[in-house]
Design a protein around this motif. Structure first.
Motif, mmCIF file in Angstrom:
data_model
loop_
_atom_site.group_PDB
_atom_site.id
_atom_site.type_symbol
_atom_site.label_atom_id
_atom_site.label_comp_id
_atom_site.label_asym_id
_atom_site.label_seq_id
_atom_site.Cartn_x
_atom_site.Cartn_y
_atom_site.Cartn_z
ATOM 1 N N VAL A 149 0.802 -1.221 0.000
ATOM 2 C CA VAL A 149 0.000 0.000 0.000
ATOM 3 C C VAL A 149 0.838 1.275 0.000
ATOM 4 N N GLU A 150 2.073 1.189 0.478
ATOM 5 C CA GLU A 150 2.902 2.384 0.577
ATOM 6 C C GLU A 150 3.139 3.010 -0.795
ATOM 7 N N ASN A 151 2.940 4.321 -0.873
ATOM 8 C CA ASN A 151 3.126 5.122 -2.096
ATOM 9 C C ASN A 151 2.084 4.832 -3.179
ATOM 10 N N LYS A 152 0.987 4.181 -2.805
ATOM 11 C CA LYS A 152 -0.131 4.005 -3.731
ATOM 12 C C LYS A 152 -1.096 5.175 -3.566
ATOM 13 N N GLN A 153 -2.006 5.341 -4.542
ATOM 14 C CA GLN A 153 -2.974 6.431 -4.490
ATOM 15 C C GLN A 153 -4.327 5.926 -4.010
ATOM 16 N N ALA A 154 -4.978 6.724 -3.167
ATOM 17 C CA ALA A 154 -6.326 6.403 -2.712
ATOM 18 C C ALA A 154 -7.326 6.673 -3.833
ATOM 19 N N LEU A 155 -8.226 5.725 -4.059
ATOM 20 C CA LEU A 155 -9.212 5.879 -5.133
ATOM 21 C C LEU A 155 -10.439 6.668 -4.701
ATOM 22 N N ARG A 156 -10.601 6.853 -3.384
ATOM 23 C CA ARG A 156 -11.720 7.643 -2.864
ATOM 24 C C ARG A 156 -11.360 8.110 -1.458
ATOM 25 N N PHE A 157 -12.223 8.939 -0.878
ATOM 26 C CA PHE A 157 -11.986 9.363 0.502
ATOM 27 C C PHE A 157 -12.100 8.156 1.423
ATOM 28 N N LEU A 158 -11.126 7.994 2.305
ATOM 29 C CA LEU A 158 -11.107 6.873 3.244
ATOM 30 C C LEU A 158 -10.886 7.416 4.646
ATOM 31 N N PRO A 159 -11.838 7.214 5.561
ATOM 32 C CA PRO A 159 -11.675 7.727 6.924
ATOM 33 C C PRO A 159 -10.689 6.887 7.734
ATOM 34 N N ALA A 160 -10.205 7.447 8.806
ATOM 35 C CA ALA A 160 -9.342 6.702 9.723
ATOM 36 C C ALA A 160 -10.108 5.486 10.239
ATOM 37 N N GLY A 161 -9.410 4.377 10.389
ATOM 38 C CA GLY A 161 -10.050 3.143 10.837
ATOM 39 C C GLY A 161 -10.421 2.207 9.706
ATOM 40 N N THR A 162 -10.306 2.681 8.460
ATOM 41 C CA THR A 162 -10.621 1.836 7.300
ATOM 42 C C THR A 162 -9.597 0.708 7.175
#
Length: 233
Positions: A149-162
């Protein structure tokens, strides 16, 4: 002397009770056979908890003179968490078979966001931690290692705890539509570079459309790094 009849009666009652209990299969041995079977068939790398759903306390089954045999009609290796049904049977002269239920909780160490991220954000090591979590309702796309997952892009908003999965992230876009880039073409003993214009976004290894600014032709090229793509002759 007057107490002897009472003593004999109590002794007889106790012995009768012990014999009656030993003639029936204890529920705990049935639970144990089911637990061991479930544990042997879950994925070896998983951590798990197994809680048996109690049988009716009035249920009595003949004591089995052979080891109990557990079985199931499903595939326990695919169980991620939840209720499962397991059969337990006796193959002695007094045959019997019964299905019982168990609640299985499977745990894994997975990537969990400790900070929220917005769509398009690059996820860094500070955004997440690897934690032990129950993996109910998740498929085989869980992130279990930091490098996934490091240095990958988020595809949508993700809250803490996901709890992160492969569906949440993507390779970062190294080329964006409209970027001026270098088109590299090579073969043994020969190589050439040309100026191009990206017609679409692209991640590393992705094939995208590029406009050769010299010839005006549209070609398909593979993204190599920021600002560079390659084509085959």
């Amino acid at each position: 002397m007057n107490n002897k009849p009472v003593f004999f009666i109590l002794t007889f009652v106790c012995l009768t009770s012990v014999r009656a209990e030993s003639s029936f299969q204890s529920h705990e041995t049935i639970y144990q056979a089911a637990r061991e079977y479930i544990g042997q068939n879950l994925t070896a790398s998983d951590e798990y908890e197994i809680d048996m759903v109690p049988l009716d306390s009035l249920l009595t089954l003949p004591a089995c003179s052979k080891p109990l045999e557990a079985f199931t009609t499903g595939d326990l290796t695919k169980v991620k968490s939840g209720r499962v049904a397991v059969g337990v049977r006796c193959n002695s002269d007094k045959k019997w078979s019964i299905f019982i239920s168990a609640i299985v909780k499977v745990y894994q160490k997975v990537a969990v966001l400790i900070q929220p991220v917005k769509r398009g954000d690059t996820i860094t090591r500070g955004h997440f931690s690897i934690e032990r979590r129950e993996i109910a309702k998740f498929g085989d796309e869980l992130i279990t290692r930091a490098e996934q997952v490091e240095n990958k892009q988020a595809l949508r908003f993700l809250p803490a705890g996901t709890i992160l999965t492969a569906k949440n992230i993507a390779e970062p876009k190294l080329v964006k539509k409209g970027d001026k880039i270098i088109i590299s073409a090579s073969q043994p003993g020969f190589s050439v570079r040309m100026n191009g214009l990206a017609m679409m976004d692209g991640a590393k290894g992705q094939i995208i459309r590029i406009k050769n600014q010299t010839s005006g032709r549209i070609v398909s090229a593979t993204v190599v790094e920021p600002g560079m793509v390659s084509v085959n002759f």
